[in-house]
Design a protein around this motif. Structure first.
Motif, PDB file in Angstrom:
ATOM      1  N   MET A 109       0.786  -1.130  -0.128  1.00  0.00           N
ATOM      2  CA  MET A 109       0.166  -0.168   0.020  1.00  0.00           C
ATOM      3  C   MET A 109       1.353   1.692   0.042  1.00  0.00           C
ATOM      4  N   GLU A 110       1.762   1.213   1.002  1.00  0.00           N
ATOM      5  CA  GLU A 110       2.319   2.441   0.617  1.00  0.00           C
ATOM      6  C   GLU A 110       3.833   2.721  -0.413  1.00  0.00           C
ATOM      7  N   ARG A 111       4.115   1.620  -1.429  1.00  0.00           N
ATOM      8  CA  ARG A 111       4.854   1.793  -2.596  1.00  0.00           C
ATOM      9  C   ARG A 111       3.532   2.097  -3.660  1.00  0.00           C
ATOM     10  N   ARG A 112       2.394   1.857  -3.565  1.00  0.00           N
ATOM     11  CA  ARG A 112       1.016   2.734  -4.121  1.00  0.00           C
ATOM     12  C   ARG A 112       0.801   4.175  -3.903  1.00  0.00           C
ATOM     13  N   VAL A 113       0.834   4.405  -2.620  1.00  0.00           N
ATOM     14  CA  VAL A 113       0.996   5.918  -2.801  1.00  0.00           C
ATOM     15  C   VAL A 113       1.828   6.471  -2.908  1.00  0.00           C
ATOM     16  N   LEU A 114       3.145   6.063  -2.982  1.00  0.00           N
ATOM     17  CA  LEU A 114       4.362   6.456  -3.328  1.00  0.00           C
ATOM     18  C   LEU A 114       4.266   6.731  -4.784  1.00  0.00           C
ATOM     19  N   GLY A 115       3.435   5.676  -5.903  1.00  0.00           N
ATOM     20  CA  GLY A 115       4.043   5.496  -5.970  1.00  0.00           C
ATOM     21  C   GLY A 115       3.206   6.679  -7.532  1.00  0.00           C
ATOM     22  N   LEU A 116       1.865   6.818  -6.527  1.00  0.00           N
ATOM     23  CA  LEU A 116       0.560   7.265  -6.915  1.00  0.00           C
ATOM     24  C   LEU A 116       1.628   9.341  -6.949  1.00  0.00           C
ATOM     25  N   SER A 117       2.231   9.651  -5.510  1.00  0.00           N
ATOM     26  CA  SER A 117       2.798  10.801  -5.583  1.00  0.00           C
ATOM     27  C   SER A 117       3.505  10.972  -6.672  1.00  0.00           C
ATOM     28  N   ASN A 118       4.192  10.241  -6.868  1.00  0.00           N
ATOM     29  CA  ASN A 118       5.702  10.641  -7.942  1.00  0.00           C
ATOM     30  C   ASN A 118       5.511  10.390  -9.556  1.00  0.00           C
ATOM     31  N   THR A 119       4.575  10.055  -9.829  1.00  0.00           N
ATOM     32  CA  THR A 119       3.163  10.036 -10.695  1.00  0.00           C
ATOM     33  C   THR A 119       2.480  11.267 -10.471  1.00  0.00           C
ATOM     34  N   THR A 120       2.258  11.960  -9.818  1.00  0.00           N
ATOM     35  CA  THR A 120       1.047  13.246  -9.673  1.00  0.00           C
ATOM     36  C   THR A 120       2.571  14.508  -9.803  1.00  0.00           C
ATOM     37  N   VAL A 121       3.077  14.653  -9.214  1.00  0.00           N
ATOM     38  CA  VAL A 121       4.344  15.222  -9.304  1.00  0.00           C
ATOM     39  C   VAL A 121       4.904  15.119 -10.963  1.00  0.00           C
ATOM     40  N   ARG A 122       5.185  14.093 -11.358  1.00  0.00           N
ATOM     41  CA  ARG A 122       5.345  14.412 -12.992  1.00  0.00           C
ATOM     42  C   ARG A 122       4.829  14.630 -13.895  1.00  0.00           C
ATOM     43  N   GLU A 123       3.125  14.364 -13.890  1.00  0.00           N
ATOM     44  CA  GLU A 123       2.201  14.766 -14.570  1.00  0.00           C
ATOM     45  C   GLU A 123       1.951  16.502 -14.433  1.00  0.00           C
ATOM     46  N   THR A 124       2.248  16.963 -12.983  1.00  0.00           N
ATOM     47  CA  THR A 124       2.532  18.217 -12.756  1.00  0.00           C
ATOM     48  C   THR A 124       3.360  18.865 -13.473  1.00  0.00           C
ATOM     49  N   ASN A 125       4.230  18.466 -12.737  1.00  0.00           N
ATOM     50  CA  ASN A 125       5.829  18.723 -13.816  1.00  0.00           C
ATOM     51  C   ASN A 125       5.736  19.421 -15.364  1.00  0.00           C
ATOM     52  N   LYS A 126       4.867  18.038 -15.713  1.00  0.00           N
ATOM     53  CA  LYS A 126       4.700  18.313 -17.852  1.00  0.00           C
ATOM     54  C   LYS A 126       3.218  19.380 -17.889  1.00  0.00           C
TER      55      LYS A 126
END
Length: 94
Positions: A26-43
């Protein structure tokens, strides 16, 4: 369970040998979602920056295309001013 003379109190236990691994997943999924959100926001930020640059370029191009006409207009106004000044000067000399 104890609920006499006060708040409800009870003990809970979890009988799962995979509890820690599930929490880690669950922690990996939350961190993955967080990283994806940051990456897409940067785009998105990069796209809006590029859009701003394109808009600035368009307005600069528009201003540059109008520059020769503005120079000619100012030159004409300056020429009219000089002609009036010389006309007034010649009437004073007479």
């Amino acid at each position: 369970m104890n609920n006499l003379g006060g708040p409800l109190a009870f003990d809970a236990s979890i009988n799962d040998v995979n509890w820690k691994s599930q929490l880690d997943a669950m922690e990996r999924r939350v961190l993955g979602l967080s990283n994806t959100t940051v990456r897409e926001t940067n785009k998105l930020d990069a796209q809006f920056t590029r859009l701003g640059q394109l808009a600035a370029g368009y307005f600069s191009f528009t201003a540059l295309t109008q520059l020769p006409a503005q120079i000619l207009k100012v030159r004409g106004e300056f020429q009219q001013l000089l002609e009036r000044m010389f006309k007034n000067l010649t009437t004073l000399v007479k």
